[in-house]
Design a protein around this motif. Sequence first.
Motif, mmCIF file in Angstrom:
data_model
loop_
_atom_site.group_PDB
_atom_site.id
_atom_site.type_symbol
_atom_site.label_atom_id
_atom_site.label_comp_id
_atom_site.label_asym_id
_atom_site.label_seq_id
_atom_site.Cartn_x
_atom_site.Cartn_y
_atom_site.Cartn_z
ATOM 1 N N VAL A 112 0.862 -1.191 0.000
ATOM 2 C CA VAL A 112 0.000 0.000 0.000
ATOM 3 C C VAL A 112 0.893 1.234 0.000
ATOM 4 C CG1 VAL A 112 -0.244 -0.084 2.534
ATOM 5 C CG2 VAL A 112 -1.851 1.256 1.186
ATOM 6 N N LYS A 113 0.481 2.241 -0.766
ATOM 7 C CA LYS A 113 1.235 3.495 -0.778
ATOM 8 C C LYS A 113 0.271 4.675 -0.752
ATOM 9 C CE LYS A 113 1.880 3.806 -5.817
ATOM 10 N NZ LYS A 113 0.941 2.729 -6.197
ATOM 11 N N PRO A 114 0.773 5.846 -0.341
ATOM 12 C CA PRO A 114 -0.100 7.020 -0.281
ATOM 13 C C PRO A 114 -0.822 7.245 -1.608
ATOM 14 C CG PRO A 114 1.979 7.494 0.804
ATOM 15 C CD PRO A 114 2.133 6.139 0.171
ATOM 16 N N GLY A 115 -2.096 7.636 -1.507
ATOM 17 C CA GLY A 115 -2.880 7.925 -2.700
ATOM 18 C C GLY A 115 -3.579 6.727 -3.306
ATOM 19 N N TYR A 128 -5.537 0.883 6.338
ATOM 20 C CA TYR A 128 -4.519 1.450 5.447
ATOM 21 C C TYR A 128 -4.658 2.964 5.286
ATOM 22 C CZ TYR A 128 -5.187 -3.484 4.497
ATOM 23 O OH TYR A 128 -5.411 -4.833 4.646
ATOM 24 N N GLY A 129 -5.707 3.533 5.878
ATOM 25 C CA GLY A 129 -5.834 4.986 5.931
ATOM 26 C C GLY A 129 -4.636 5.612 6.634
ATOM 27 N N ALA A 130 -3.991 4.823 7.502
ATOM 28 C CA ALA A 130 -2.787 5.283 8.212
ATOM 29 C C ALA A 130 -1.667 5.618 7.241
ATOM 30 C CB ALA A 130 -2.319 4.213 9.194
ATOM 31 N N PHE A 131 -1.760 5.064 6.018
ATOM 32 C CA PHE A 131 -0.725 5.287 5.002
ATOM 33 C C PHE A 131 -1.179 6.291 3.941
ATOM 34 C CE2 PHE A 131 -0.067 1.183 6.924
ATOM 35 C CZ PHE A 131 1.292 1.176 7.184
ATOM 36 N N ASN A 132 -2.216 7.086 4.263
ATOM 37 C CA ASN A 132 -2.690 8.087 3.306
ATOM 38 C C ASN A 132 -3.319 7.444 2.063
ATOM 39 O OD1 ASN A 132 -1.308 10.608 1.149
ATOM 40 N ND2 ASN A 132 -2.962 10.940 2.576
ATOM 41 N N ALA A 133 -3.859 6.222 2.260
ATOM 42 C CA ALA A 133 -4.571 5.541 1.171
ATOM 43 C C ALA A 133 -6.057 5.520 1.519
ATOM 44 C CB ALA A 133 -4.070 4.111 1.023
ATOM 45 N N PHE A 134 -6.925 5.590 0.503
ATOM 46 C CA PHE A 134 -8.345 5.393 0.758
ATOM 47 C C PHE A 134 -8.590 3.892 0.733
ATOM 48 C CE2 PHE A 134 -12.781 4.805 0.085
ATOM 49 C CZ PHE A 134 -13.400 5.870 0.701
ATOM 50 N N SER A 135 -8.956 3.355 1.872
ATOM 51 C CA SER A 135 -9.188 1.916 1.911
ATOM 52 C C SER A 135 -10.438 1.632 2.711
ATOM 53 C CB SER A 135 -7.993 1.206 2.546
ATOM 54 O OG SER A 135 -7.841 1.585 3.896
ATOM 55 N N THR A 136 -11.169 0.632 2.257
ATOM 56 C CA THR A 136 -12.405 0.278 2.949
ATOM 57 C C THR A 136 -12.714 -1.191 2.772
ATOM 58 O OG1 THR A 136 -14.668 1.049 3.382
ATOM 59 C CG2 THR A 136 -14.045 0.792 1.075
ATOM 60 N N GLY A 137 -13.595 -1.687 3.625
ATOM 61 C CA GLY A 137 -13.978 -3.098 3.569
ATOM 62 C C GLY A 137 -15.254 -3.288 2.775
ATOM 63 N N MET A 202 -1.338 13.317 15.442
ATOM 64 C CA MET A 202 -1.302 12.305 14.372
ATOM 65 C C MET A 202 0.032 12.381 13.623
ATOM 66 S SD MET A 202 -4.131 11.031 15.082
ATOM 67 C CE MET A 202 -3.824 9.650 13.995
ATOM 68 N N ASP A 203 0.558 13.612 13.469
ATOM 69 C CA ASP A 203 1.812 13.786 12.729
ATOM 70 C C ASP A 203 2.993 13.132 13.436
ATOM 71 O OD1 ASP A 203 0.408 15.167 10.852
ATOM 72 O OD2 ASP A 203 0.952 17.164 11.586
ATOM 73 N N SER A 204 2.929 13.096 14.764
ATOM 74 C CA SER A 204 4.072 12.534 15.488
ATOM 75 C C SER A 204 3.864 11.058 15.849
ATOM 76 C CB SER A 204 4.321 13.348 16.762
ATOM 77 O OG SER A 204 3.193 13.256 17.597
ATOM 78 N N MET A 205 2.758 10.488 15.429
ATOM 79 C CA MET A 205 2.435 9.116 15.839
ATOM 80 C C MET A 205 3.179 8.061 15.025
ATOM 81 S SD MET A 205 -1.517 8.115 16.521
ATOM 82 C CE MET A 205 -2.216 8.944 17.934
ATOM 83 N N SER A 206 3.484 6.940 15.675
ATOM 84 C CA SER A 206 4.114 5.805 14.996
ATOM 85 C C SER A 206 3.125 5.158 14.030
ATOM 86 C CB SER A 206 4.522 4.765 16.042
ATOM 87 O OG SER A 206 3.346 4.220 16.631
ATOM 88 N N ILE A 207 3.662 4.351 13.120
ATOM 89 C CA ILE A 207 2.809 3.584 12.201
ATOM 90 C C ILE A 207 1.833 2.715 12.988
ATOM 91 C CG2 ILE A 207 2.841 1.639 10.569
ATOM 92 C CD1 ILE A 207 3.673 4.169 9.194
ATOM 93 N N ASP A 231 6.397 11.529 9.023
ATOM 94 C CA ASP A 231 7.747 10.970 8.872
ATOM 95 C C ASP A 231 7.765 9.451 8.999
ATOM 96 O OD1 ASP A 231 8.923 13.363 8.371
ATOM 97 O OD2 ASP A 231 9.547 13.741 10.448
ATOM 98 N N ALA A 232 6.900 8.931 9.873
ATOM 99 C CA ALA A 232 6.854 7.476 10.058
ATOM 100 C C ALA A 232 6.437 6.778 8.758
ATOM 101 C CB ALA A 232 5.897 7.125 11.193
ATOM 102 N N VAL A 233 5.490 7.394 8.034
ATOM 103 C CA VAL A 233 5.051 6.810 6.758
ATOM 104 C C VAL A 233 6.182 6.908 5.728
ATOM 105 C CG1 VAL A 233 3.409 7.018 4.836
ATOM 106 C CG2 VAL A 233 2.600 7.235 7.198
ATOM 107 N N ARG A 234 6.864 8.062 5.697
ATOM 108 C CA ARG A 234 7.976 8.237 4.741
ATOM 109 C C ARG A 234 9.051 7.178 4.978
ATOM 110 N NH1 ARG A 234 7.168 13.622 6.340
ATOM 111 N NH2 ARG A 234 5.681 14.504 4.868
ATOM 112 N N MET A 235 9.373 6.980 6.249
ATOM 113 C CA MET A 235 10.387 5.976 6.605
ATOM 114 C C MET A 235 9.925 4.572 6.214
ATOM 115 S SD MET A 235 13.278 5.575 8.210
ATOM 116 C CE MET A 235 13.602 6.715 9.562
ATOM 117 N N TRP A 236 8.648 4.299 6.482
ATOM 118 C CA TRP A 236 8.063 2.990 6.167
ATOM 119 C C TRP A 236 8.156 2.712 4.666
ATOM 120 C CZ3 TRP A 236 5.818 -0.718 9.402
ATOM 121 C CH2 TRP A 236 5.118 -1.727 8.759
#
Lengths: 422, 167
Positions: A112-115, A128-137, A202-207, A231-236
């Motif tokens: 999964v990647k942003p967008g 996967y919203g945590a990764f800036n992706a639109f995801s749903t069940g 949210m910006d400082s939160m871990s994955i 930054d956590a997402v960028r690193m991931w």
Amino acid sequence: MGKTLAEKILGSHTKKGDATAGEIVEATVDFLMVHEVLGSRIIPILEEMGVEKVWDPERILVVNDHWAPAKDSMSAEIHQRNRQFVAKHSIKHFCDVNCGICHQVLPEMGLVKPGDLVIGSDSHSTSYGAFNAFSTGLAATDSALIIATGKCWFRVPESLRINISGDLPDMVMSKDLILKIVTDLGPDGANYKSIEFHGPTMDSMSIESRMTVANMSVEAGAKSGLMTVNDAVRMWMATRAPGVKWKEVVPDDDAKYVEQIDIDLQKEPIDPIVAVPHSPSNGKPVSEVEGVELDQAFIGSCTNGRLEDLEIAARILKGKQVNPGLRMIITPASRETYLQALRLGYIETFIQAGAIVTNSTCGACVGGHLGVLGSGEVCISSTNRNFRGRMGHPESLVYLASPATVAASALKGVITDPRSVR
Amino acid sequence: MVKKLEQIKGRAWVFGNNVDTDQIIQGRYLTLLDYAEMAKHAFEIPRPEFASAVRKNDIIIAGRNFGGGSSREEAPQILVRTGVGCVVAESFARIFYRNGFNVGLPLMTVPEVTAVVRNGMKLTVDLSEGTLTVDETGEVLKGDALPQMMLDLLRAGGAVPRFRQQK
């Protein structure tokens, strides 16, 4: 008029390149995750539809995770069907019963990647919203249609924006934050809506912590729980998907939200929260339920079975013994999580403390196996749902809490404030 | 198969708010591959008598947020298998709503329906009109109109028959 995250990401997956809340659009899906529902329901639907060929074998992940390894001959048959499907259609990404829980392994594999627009045959695909992706069940029929066509229709959701600032105090986790949010919103407070989580917290939160929040957005009925990149997402992304190109999606300043909620943790710090039976939206400060007697303490699931969760549990349990009146079960979210916890000594800490450590599976969370509750039993659990009968017998009771609260409670045998065992 | 959406006549089974998917079908039955077998456990927790007493075209009446929780399509599927004619609720959880139409289970949103309808009342539901009538008193409750796309899905009998038609 500006666009929300949901409008931007869904819009970028339509032919006309645009989407507005309320309209129904057909979108091209980037990625599909299916688990045992493939074998039990989707394959028969594909047969009924007369579909011979999958739309793109490189854009599907198949996971055997709910009853891993098989708990009985029926789940074994479902796993067999999944393996045969993977072989027949040359599905590129497959996690058999030794991998872990779908929502953990999909990001671990860099899928999964942003967008992105990601669909899963499981309600907690909001993770996967945590990764800036639109995801749903979605469920079996929609998954079958995506397997056939790569496309799916969506009603573009209205968005609810939550701005969070301030730090979470020691022993208070993102689980407590989302339990509080779900309680404030109610079980259908975000029904049909997309929640956007913003702000310095949210910006400082871990994955790990972000995934817990996105994961449980669905417990307020949300279609997605979206965040911007930090930054956590960028690193991931740099480590999990090196070389893969992606672009961050941000909402417009003049995007239209149906509601905005501000949470200032500095002004109003939150306590550890426990959701009492039978709804995740029944959250109460731990002080109101301290002393409730327990038969089982469970740490695991796609909500809270990650390394950070095991780390805090190990910190609380180190050198101590789980209360003899209770059984403690720990199910790492994935094989990778398990291995990391093993290397860091957490697994030994758990076993020394008297806990049972299982392989990675959804297991007890869905009342599947490895920790199913009997009549009248009471469990404190780091999972996502405490519906009546969710973890076993209809007369059992499940209290939802953070891994810290679960570990502290395991030591005492009763629901316990983790701040009291520091 | 063309599904009739007018004059759905049946008896009411009334439920409260937030009937989640585990109340409709518990997770432990999801490994059953045969829907007919699974349908024997419909509403087992809240209404253990349901599966044996339900009759064809009976109507489920519920409060807010019917079908919250899991994405399991088994929930609307087994209601179809038990012969339920329609579910009328004050609101539906998102995934259940979508799944209902996909499997051909008629759903209608009617505000305050649980304030009027009692267990066992005989009802007539008309989805194309968006109405629910209490047969005995003649009282008519107005529901939210369904988008044409959803009506078309239901008339086709669900997403799979429609896919085959369009292929």
